[in-house]
Design an enzyme around this catalytic site. Structure first.
Site, PDB file in Angstrom:
ATOM      1  N   SER A 287     -20.147  -2.154  -2.362  1.00  8.97           N
ATOM      2  CA  SER A 287     -21.162  -3.214  -2.314  1.00  8.97           C
ATOM      3  C   SER A 287     -20.616  -4.513  -2.900  1.00  8.97           C
ATOM      4  CB  SER A 287     -22.393  -2.800  -3.123  1.00  8.97           C
ATOM      5  OG  SER A 287     -22.690  -1.437  -2.939  1.00  8.97           O
TER       6      SER A 287
ATOM      7  N   LYS B 180     -24.716   7.795 -10.045  1.00 11.15           N
ATOM      8  CA  LYS B 180     -26.028   7.720  -9.408  1.00 11.15           C
ATOM      9  C   LYS B 180     -26.510   9.077  -8.932  1.00 11.15           C
ATOM     10  CE  LYS B 180     -25.123   2.980  -8.021  1.00 11.15           C
ATOM     11  NZ  LYS B 180     -23.718   2.913  -8.465  1.00 11.15           N
TER      12      LYS B 180
ATOM     13  N   GLU C 285       0.863  -1.194   0.000  1.00 11.76           N
ATOM     14  CA  GLU C 285       0.000   0.000   0.000  1.00 11.76           C
ATOM     15  C   GLU C 285       0.893   1.235   0.000  1.00 11.76           C
ATOM     16  OE1 GLU C 285      -3.231   1.106  -0.206  1.00 11.76           O
ATOM     17  OE2 GLU C 285      -2.271   3.066   0.081  1.00 11.76           O
TER      18      GLU C 285
ATOM     19  N   ILE D 206     -12.942   0.273 -10.192  1.00 12.56           N
ATOM     20  CA  ILE D 206     -13.897  -0.037  -9.122  1.00 12.56           C
ATOM     21  C   ILE D 206     -14.443   1.255  -8.519  1.00 12.56           C
ATOM     22  CG2 ILE D 206     -14.349  -1.397  -7.065  1.00 12.56           C
ATOM     23  CD1 ILE D 206     -13.465  -3.078  -9.471  1.00 12.56           C
ATOM     24  N   GLU D 207     -15.385   1.829  -9.231  1.00  7.27           N
ATOM     25  CA  GLU D 207     -16.140   2.960  -8.681  1.00  7.27           C
ATOM     26  C   GLU D 207     -17.431   2.374  -8.101  1.00  7.27           C
ATOM     27  OE1 GLU D 207     -17.317   5.447 -11.988  1.00  7.27           O
ATOM     28  OE2 GLU D 207     -17.502   3.723 -13.274  1.00  7.27           O
ATOM     29  N   SER D 208     -18.412   3.208  -7.806  1.00  5.83           N
ATOM     30  CA  SER D 208     -19.673   2.681  -7.291  1.00  5.83           C
ATOM     31  C   SER D 208     -20.247   1.682  -8.298  1.00  5.83           C
ATOM     32  CB  SER D 208     -20.653   3.834  -7.099  1.00  5.83           C
ATOM     33  OG  SER D 208     -21.876   3.344  -6.627  1.00  5.83           O
TER      34      SER D 208
ATOM     35  N   HIS E 137     -25.463  -0.978  -2.119  1.00  8.05           N
ATOM     36  CA  HIS E 137     -26.563  -0.763  -3.050  1.00  8.05           C
ATOM     37  C   HIS E 137     -27.389  -2.024  -3.252  1.00  8.05           C
ATOM     38  CE1 HIS E 137     -25.276   3.242  -4.271  1.00  8.05           C
ATOM     39  NE2 HIS E 137     -24.041   2.791  -4.239  1.00  8.05           N
TER      40      HIS E 137
END
Lengths: 117, 426, 487
Positions: free
Chosen positions: C342, C250, C32, C336-338, C50
């Site tokens: 989830s 969204k 990291e 890897i966005e929204s 979501h």
């Protein structure tokens, strides 16, 4: 010499102009009360300030707070700070104990303002 | 049924700052045996301990003391009288039955049942987040009081090149402290066209060290990923909105915020006392009793003061009132008269007057408030309905200094019962 | 011999992959670049699980969202991470928007989302009285939930760590090179050889992908700004309140947090600099304008803070999860966005299973359970508080007033398997400093505890690693430097 001085006695904060000739006051303009005029005179001729500071004391987590016992000439503030910084201190210290005697030859002592056991 | 785990105290005071100390002393002097103050810090004295500068006590002691010295006077008196203080103790819960739950390292969880409670928690500083200043969120942004604690209580400098936002007194005091201790203070920006600090502090903390006070200016951007690298200051218009093309950049590693104090009323909310939207403190009557019987509030948790002397004076009154309440000396209030802010007046305290029943003796009251702007040569008036009962001349009123107008016992006795209004007449 | 696996990126995805892989016999190291895990998108997003109706059927987004959503509650329970199924609504204010609701409903059904229905104005207002009364209808999603993205990441990291995954922080990967049957990973801390690499590097993932694959990707940094409001009383909204979606995601929403705060945001702005998490006047204004449509009586009086996060958007619009094209032994989860949060549990499981199958990894007979997450002091009953204090007197010392966090909890956060080393790390693990005073009261004490636990001087404590020191020098040293300046 002409100096502008802001009065500190009340929230009006009059801007006063003081004319001096050496240590002699020639004229004061803009004061709206006697207290203000007196303050302006003092500030014009010989401004003085209380100095407060803290000093780290060896093997103590909390620093010691100190003050000059009475105001010292304004132009000696940083000299005074330097002297306070150089003071060698050992616990326990009582409130009012002298930390620097006659600081920078001003005739004023620096004293502790708290107990440090 | 008495709970074995509960300890009874006559008066339980929350906070051993100047308010709690004065209230404790007064309650004890008025004859209560069992007075206990709970303090979250490891020392008595509250914020006074870190206020190492002088200027405290001129009204009360007629001499100029530093914060720790002022606190010591009360600490000594508490020792003489045997007012108990328990430090390192955080009150975590309080209910309207005056049951107080606290935790401490030495005693664990304690539950107290109090005859009367005095709220004396003081206030806290408004943080950066509340201002929503755009920019990054690096290290190096402190509220002025936190910086004061770091310098004066821990002996460390928060940074070396400093900009101050807000000209509250703590910000001004810290401008001088940081300068004296070797830092460079570049500017003090104030969004309002006037400073909320005392003139004395503007002169002795800024002017003495050639630190510019930028009125009608605010910070519009903050830069620096890890540690603060700089801020942008812009002039604002009458609506306090930044004016384009007036931006100046300052390279600095520290931003101190002195942008207002908020009474710390979490516990007051928990217990359910009525709060004022203006002062953000409790609504109290002239005995400093809140909307809950036997719960009193005083000092900066009630309304933010400028001078500790007045905190002590107000809090002593709360201590005596709590004693009267418990000793049954309290005059039974027959009528509660609302007190309202009139034109030019913000946050008058107390918000209610209790007109004593029968022929019981009233005591006088002093209304305290802040003017909504600077006024010169005006009258401050107290109205009973539409009728003026008191009028005093004031040469100057400024939001930075709490104003006051007294009302005598006789004046109170003669009130009609209509709303009392305090107003400024130009 | 155990294969050597390097995971690049300690966000929620990297940590979810690490935890799933830790069930297998392998030599796993997570790299990291920041001082802590969860320092990128995982620390600054809406915290939503979501329902899964937003993504088009057949996309990886739709698949992983629905699968991940089903895993979430049990995972949070096992790891001791807060999770609350609060339900979500998408509001429609006109006929055109109502049509979109129906499209979303059908899309959700096709994705396999349960518990979707369209509800009318009365029911919307009965659920949420502060909603704009001109609302026509809403798509109601019962299964939508809120969680704490960084608390989940920390818990995943801890569980992976106790099962043998190494965490090497402050390590930035410059490049990956495919050699014969292995990879060479160059970092600011030197080079290492690995049999398998997994690219979960967020906004940095595109660059690394393109070094080892001919099928190029394009990752855009998309900034989202937020307001966080106080939880003085109960939040004004208990459901997550969407408006009908826009091209950029969204859209701006209002949602309670799992700790009863209220979040307003995010905006969406594509930027060049993937470290630019500054907030801006314009974005904050946009948030106020849009959210006031949902909440006409909007009040920002209780704003605690504003913040921004960067999500990694792939211009193709979907996640890219699986084996890297043309680079055997390389795997990835990029773009890897929204609904990334989830999807995280499902993505972690998918990648781990894929690798286990491709490399015939042996499943360990037993995995060490996650470290117990004690109840927070603030949530304990008086009896539990007494008990906690008897176990550890440091529970008697409250460090953070606003959130009622004790010294015991701060020390525990530093001593966790992947423990806090910074003020921000303590804040996100314990909530000390998250409240309305924003650390004004607790930060000096938190700094003291960090210096004690880490064995460093107070002024070596940082806010978030690197040069983010909280303090400069001791007062006497500062003064010495000044000498000469005021002669």
């Amino acid at each position: 010499m002409k100096q502008t001085i802001t009065c500190i006695n009340c929230p009006i904060g009059c801007r006063m102009t003081v004319e001096t000739n050496g240590d002699e006051i020639v004229n004061i303009d803009g004061a709206s009360c006697k207290r203000g005029a007196d303050y302006a005179k003092q500030e014009a001729v010989s401004p003085r300030r209380m100095v407060t500071a803290v000093v780290n004391v060896p093997s103590c987590q909390t620093p010691l707070s100190v003050k000059t016992e009475s105001p010292i000439p304004k132009d000696r503030i940083f000299d005074c700070m330097r002297a306070i910084g150089n003071a060698e201190l050992k616990t326990p210290i009582r409130m009012g104990e002298v930390v620097c005697e006659n600081v920078c030859g001003t005739g004023v002592n620096v004293v502790s303002t708290r107990d440090l056991p | 049924m008495a709970n074995m785990n509960e300890m009874y105290v006559d008066v339980l005071i929350i906070g051993a700052g100047p308010a709690g100390m004065a209230a404790g002393i007064a309650a004890r002097e008025a004859g209560l045996e069992n007075v206990l103050i709970l303090e979250r810090e490891n020392e008595i004295g509250g914020i006074l301990k870190q206020c190492i500068h002088n200027g405290f006590g001129l009204h009360r002691f007629k001499e100029e003391l530093t914060g720790p010295e002022y606190a010591q006077r009360d600490i000594d008196r508490m020792e003489e009288l045997g007012v108990a203080v328990q430090c390192d103790t955080m009150v975590i819960e309080i209910d309207s039955g005056k049951r107080v739950t606290a935790v401490s390292r030495t005693h664990g969880v304690q539950v107290f049942r109090a005859g009367a409670v005095i709220l004396a928690m003081g206030c806290r500083e408004r943080p950066r987040g509340a201002l929503a200043i755009p920019g990054t969120r690096p290290a190096g942004i402190f509220s002025a009081g936190t910086a004061q604690k770091l310098v004066n209580m821990h002996g460390f400098m928060p940074g070396r090149r400093v900009v101050i936002l807000g000209s509250g007194d703590i910000g001004l005091i810290m401008a001088r402290r940081m300068t004296l201790q070797g830092a460079e203070v570049l500017a003090c920006a104030e969004i309002m066209p006037y400073s909320s600090g005392l003139n004395r502090n503007i002169v002795q903390c800024l002017q003495d060290y050639d630190i510019p006070l930028l009125l009608s200016h605010t910070v519009v951007d903050i830069r620096g990923r890890e540690r603060l690298e700089g801020v942008t200051i812009a002039r604002v218009d009458e609506k306090l909105q930044p004016i384009p093309k007036t931006e100046t950049e300052y390279a600095c590693d520290t931003l101190l915020l002195s942008v207002g104090l908020i009474p710390e009323n979490e516990l007051s909310k928990q217990i359910g006392v009525e709060l004022s939207a203006v002062t953000q403190g409790a609504v109290v009557d002239d005995t400093l009793q809140t909307s809950i019987d036997g719960v009193f509030a005083c000092g900066n948790v009630l309304h933010v003061h400028d001078l500790v002397d007045f905190v002590s004076e107000e809090s002593a009154k709360a201590g005596r009132a709590a004693a009267d309440y418990l000793l049954g000396k309290r005059r039974a209030p027959s009528e509660s008269i609302p007190v309202a802010d009139g034109s030019g007046v913000r946050g008058v305290v107390p918000q209610r007057l209790c007109k004593p029943a029968n022929n019981a003796q009233a005591s006088g009251v002093r209304f305290m408030f802040r003017p909504d702007r600077v006024y010169q040569n005006v009258k401050v008036e107290v109205l009973d309905g539409k009728h003026t009962v008191k009028s005093v001349k004031r040469r100057i009123l400024a939001p930075g200094e709490m104003a006051e107008i007294p009302l005598s016992a006789g004046d109170i006795q003669s009130l009609s019962g209509n709303t009392v209004t305090v107003q400024i007449m130009e | 011999m155990k294969p050597k696996i390097v995971i690049i990126g300690g966000g929620v995805i990297g940590c979810a992959v690490a935890r799933e892989l830790s069930a297998f016999s392998a030599d796993i190291l997570l790299l990291e670049r920041a001082v802590d895990v969860a320092e990128g998108a995982s620390k600054a997003n809406s915290g939503l699980v979501h329902a899964g109706f937003h993504a088009a059927p057949g996309t990886q987004k739709a698949m992983f969202n629905v699968q991940g959503g089903r895993m979430f509650e049990a995972l949070c329970k096992q790891l001791g991470v807060p999770y609350r199924r609060n339900g979500a609504m998408v509001l429609a204010f006109n006929k055109q928007q109502l049509d979109i609701l129906h499209e979303l409903l059908e899309q959700g059904k096709a994705n396999g989302v349960d518990g979707l229905e369209i509800i009318g104005r009365e029911q919307v207002l009965a659920f949420e009285e502060h909603t704009n009364p001109t609302v026509e209808a809403a798509l109601f999603a019962k299964s939508a939930a809120v969680t704490s993205p960084y608390e989940l990441t920390y818990a995943l990291a801890d569980h992976a760590n106790v099962n043998g995954v190494g965490f090497q922080l402050n390590t930035e990967v410059y490049s990956i090179e495919q050699c014969e049957k292995c990879f060479r990973v160059d970092t600011n801390k030197g080079s290492m050889i690995s049999d398998i690499v997994i690219n979960c590097a967020g906004t940095g993932a595109g660059r690394l992908h393109n070094q080892i694959s001919d099928r190029k990707v394009n990752i855009v940094s998309r900034k989202g700004e937020y307001y966080l409001l106080d939880h003085d009383n109960r939040p004004m909204f208990s459901h997550t309140m969407f408006q009908t979606p826009t091209g950029m995601g969204k859209g701006v929403l209002i949602t309670p947090t799992v700790h009863d705060g209220l979040i307003l945001g995010p905006t969406a702005l594509d930027i060049d600099d993937d470290a630019d998490v500054s907030t801006t006047v314009d974005a904050l204004k946009t948030i106020r304008e849009i959210t006031s449509i949902t909440w006409p009586q909007e009040s920002l009086k209780t704003v605690v803070t504003t913040f921004a996060g960067i999500r990694a958007h792939e211009t193709g619009g979907d996640f890219i999860v699986g084996a890297v094209d043309g680079a055997e032994g390389a795997y990835e989860a990029i773009g890897i966005e929204s609904p990334g949060l989830s999807s995280a549990p499902a993505i972690g499981l998918y990648i781990a299973d894929r690798i286990a199958e491709d490399f015939h990894l042996h499943r360990k007979p037993k995995r060490i359970p996650p470290p117990a997450r004690p109840k927070s002091f603030a949530d304990m009953t008086v009896k539990e508080k007494r008990h906690a204090y008897r176990q550890d007197p440091a529970y008697g010392s409250v460090v953070c007033r606003c959130e009622q966090i004790t010294e015991a909890e701060v020390r525990a956060a530093i001593r966790r398997p992947v423990g806090a080393t910074t003020v921000d790390g303590v804040k996100r693990r314990t909530r000390a400093g998250m409240g309305r005073c924003q650390g004004g009261f607790c930060s000096p004490r938190v700094m003291e505890i960090l210096s004690e636990e880490l064995g460093i001087v107070l002024n070596q404590v940082t806010k978030s690693g690197g040069s983010s020191r909280m303090l400069s020098n001791r007062i006497e040293d500062a003064f010495l430097e000044m000498d000469g300046k005021h002669e």
